[in-house]
Write a protein that holds these residues in place. Structure first.
Motif, PDB file in Angstrom:
ATOM      1  N   UNK A 179       0.817  -1.227   0.000  1.00 44.32           N
ATOM      2  CA  UNK A 179       0.000   0.000   0.000  1.00 44.32           C
ATOM      3  C   UNK A 179       0.846   1.270   0.000  1.00 44.32           C
ATOM      4  N   UNK A 180       2.029   1.236   0.648  1.00 48.51           N
ATOM      5  CA  UNK A 180       2.829   2.466   0.770  1.00 48.51           C
ATOM      6  C   UNK A 180       4.194   2.366   0.100  1.00 48.51           C
ATOM      7  N   UNK A 181       4.510   1.200  -0.522  1.00 47.04           N
ATOM      8  CA  UNK A 181       5.813   1.038  -1.180  1.00 47.04           C
ATOM      9  C   UNK A 181       5.648   0.671  -2.643  1.00 47.04           C
ATOM     10  N   UNK A 182       6.440   1.325  -3.480  1.00 44.83           N
ATOM     11  CA  UNK A 182       6.462   0.977  -4.891  1.00 44.83           C
ATOM     12  C   UNK A 182       7.937   0.903  -5.292  1.00 44.83           C
ATOM     13  N   UNK A 183       8.286   0.023  -6.243  1.00 45.69           N
ATOM     14  CA  UNK A 183       9.713  -0.045  -6.654  1.00 45.69           C
ATOM     15  C   UNK A 183      10.159   1.262  -7.324  1.00 45.69           C
ATOM     16  N   UNK A 219      -2.378   9.611  15.126  1.00 45.41           N
ATOM     17  CA  UNK A 219      -2.512  11.061  14.914  1.00 45.41           C
ATOM     18  C   UNK A 219      -1.347  11.639  14.124  1.00 45.41           C
ATOM     19  N   UNK A 220      -0.364  10.784  13.757  1.00 45.88           N
ATOM     20  CA  UNK A 220       0.826  11.260  13.031  1.00 45.88           C
ATOM     21  C   UNK A 220       1.092  10.419  11.795  1.00 45.88           C
ATOM     22  N   UNK A 221       1.601  11.032  10.734  1.00 46.28           N
ATOM     23  CA  UNK A 221       2.033  10.252   9.567  1.00 46.28           C
ATOM     24  C   UNK A 221       3.474  10.618   9.225  1.00 46.28           C
ATOM     25  N   UNK A 222       4.280   9.562   9.013  1.00 47.20           N
ATOM     26  CA  UNK A 222       5.702   9.796   8.760  1.00 47.20           C
ATOM     27  C   UNK A 222       5.890  10.327   7.338  1.00 47.20           C
ATOM     28  N   UNK A 241      -0.730  10.466  -1.454  1.00 49.01           N
ATOM     29  CA  UNK A 241      -1.677   9.504  -0.883  1.00 49.01           C
ATOM     30  C   UNK A 241      -2.426  10.133   0.291  1.00 49.01           C
ATOM     31  N   UNK A 242      -1.682  10.849   1.110  1.00 47.22           N
ATOM     32  CA  UNK A 242      -2.291  11.487   2.281  1.00 47.22           C
ATOM     33  C   UNK A 242      -3.245  12.609   1.892  1.00 47.22           C
ATOM     34  N   UNK A 243      -2.769  13.423   0.950  1.00 53.19           N
ATOM     35  CA  UNK A 243      -3.578  14.583   0.558  1.00 53.19           C
ATOM     36  C   UNK A 243      -4.897  14.180  -0.071  1.00 53.19           C
ATOM     37  N   UNK A 244      -4.857  13.095  -0.897  1.00 46.47           N
ATOM     38  CA  UNK A 244      -6.059  12.731  -1.653  1.00 46.47           C
ATOM     39  C   UNK A 244      -6.739  11.461  -1.143  1.00 46.47           C
ATOM     40  N   UNK A 245      -6.232  10.915  -0.049  1.00 43.96           N
ATOM     41  CA  UNK A 245      -6.863   9.714   0.491  1.00 43.96           C
ATOM     42  C   UNK A 245      -6.740   8.517  -0.433  1.00 43.96           C
ATOM     43  N   UNK A 246      -5.574   8.331  -1.073  1.00 40.33           N
ATOM     44  CA  UNK A 246      -5.355   7.190  -1.969  1.00 40.33           C
ATOM     45  C   UNK A 246      -4.827   6.028  -1.130  1.00 40.33           C
ATOM     46  N   UNK A 247      -5.639   4.957  -1.015  1.00 44.21           N
ATOM     47  CA  UNK A 247      -5.259   3.932  -0.042  1.00 44.21           C
ATOM     48  C   UNK A 247      -4.141   3.007  -0.522  1.00 44.21           C
ATOM     49  N   UNK A 248      -3.918   2.877  -1.859  1.00 44.94           N
ATOM     50  CA  UNK A 248      -2.831   2.020  -2.342  1.00 44.94           C
ATOM     51  C   UNK A 248      -1.999   2.793  -3.356  1.00 44.94           C
TER      52      UNK A 248
END
Ligand code: FA5
Length: 349
Positions: A212-216, A288-291, A327-334
């Motif tokens: 979900x949060x990693x892509x090559x 409450x935090x996102x890295x 992803x955070x700004x637009x709510x993209x889950x994958x």
């Protein structure tokens, strides 16, 4: 009834019949046919005219007058009808052949920038506003720029943190797709003397399994400031300023100690979650935090690699993922949703 009277009666009858035929003609072709029938060579009227010879000389004038009267009547009826039919034929062809320029053409659907490109450019704008310049570096890098000059000596365990994709060029494992945008720090410091304030957005590559949060293949933006008297406080203030510029002042930045070979001290920074504004939700795993990325003060060994005197200058660097930010700004889950080329998905943003 005398022969002459008979011819006069016939002429009047032909005139009436012909006038009716003309006015009943539905088209110019029908009218031409009726004209042939009532005014042509073998028409009844012609026959009557021929028959004048057979009547008494004294009566010929009466018959002749009746014939020319009938002819005049027929010709008047013919031309009146021709006028009407010609006008409506012209109107019809004008309607048929009219080019309606008021009809719209084909609609061209206008696209828009990919959200990652848009945020990439917004980030550049924010940092240019803070006095930074935009720098670039190659995506295929040497071991020196990607690792060694950044204080990752060969065999250093920190190299294992970045699963590398090597390129078959030169000696084995010496040329690679850059694993981060940090090599641009070194390339900039080689070319430029302090004061240096640059950001370097670009593509990075790692042998990471897609989740979900990693892509090559992903995007980072690097920041570097080198000047006299730069402190950790400047770094913290800069990161906070960028978060406020992009997300608003009610969001906070958080810094945690970390490790990167090319910064000392090193830290990871996070921002309060844009969805719950720090309350805790599924996106931020209820913390409450996102890295966002890593940062730190430039390590004196990096300054040594580029010939900058660490006794005179100090600096900070930071680097964070643009895809993650989007992803955070637009709510993209994958993360793959951003890159699998489905226009229906991307056109939502
Ligand atoms: C680095 O890459 C350091 N170069 C950052 C840095 C720069 C530290 C300057 C100090 C000074 P790290 O591996 O943590 O650090 O990656 C930074 C960010 O890149 C991550 O927080 C994440 O947002 C993004 N990132 C890393 N790997 C991926 C991936 N496979 N897919 C998407 N984003 C990724």
């Amino acid at each position: 009834m005398t022969a002459a009277t008979e011819l006069v009666v016939r002429a009047e009858a032909v005139a009436r019949e012909g006038a009716d035929a003309f006015s009943g003609a539905g088209s110019l072709d029908d009218l031409a046919e009726a004209e042939r029938q009532f005014l042509g060579k073998s028409s009844a009227l012609n026959e009557i005219r021929e028959a004048i010879k057979s009547v008494d000389g004294s009566e010929r004038a009466v018959v002749g007058k009746a014939v020319s009267g009938a002819r005049a009547e027929l010709e008047a009826a013919l031309s009146a009808r021709r006028e009407v039919l010609s006008a409506s034929a012209a109107e019809l062809s004008a309607t048929r052949e009219r080019l309606d320029v008021t009809l719209g053409g084909h609609e061209y659907v206008r696209g828009h920038l990919h959200p990652v490109t848009r945020i990439w450019r917004e980030l550049e704008d924010v940092f240019v506003g803070l006095g930074y310049k935009v720098a670039e570096g190659p995506e295929v890098e040497s071991d020196w720029y990607n690792f060694e000059s950044l204080n990752f000596p060969p065999g250093h365990p920190a190299r294992a943190m970045q699963d590398t994709l090597y390129v078959r060029l030169g000696a084995p494992e010496t040329v690679m797709l850059r694993t981060h945008t940090s090599p641009v720090q070194v390339r900039t410091m080689e070319k430029q003397k302090p004061p240096i304030y640059v950001v370097a957005p670009g593509r990075a590559f790692r042998r990471d399994t897609l989740d979900a949060r990693h892509s090559p293949v992903f995007h980072q933006i690097e920041g570097l400031a080198v000047d006299e008297g730069i402190t950790l406080g400047d770094l913290l203030g800069t990161i906070e300023a960028f978060i406020h510029a992009l997300f608003g002042t009610d969001l906070k930045a958080r810094f945690l100690p970390s490790f990167f070979p090319f910064t000392e001290p090193s830290l990871e920074f996070a921002m309060s979650c844009v969805f719950c504004r720090g309350e805790g939700c599924t996106v931020c795993s209820r913390t409450g935090w996102v890295e966002l990325g890593g940062a730190g003060m430039v390590d004196p060994n990096v300054f040594a690699a580029v010939g900058i005197d660490p006794e005179v200058y100090s600096g900070f660097a930071f680097g964070f993922g643009i895809d993650r930010l989007v992803q955070l700004l637009y709510g993209v889950d994958h993360i793959k949703n951003l890159w699998d080329g489905d226009v229906r998905f991307i056109s939502q943003f």
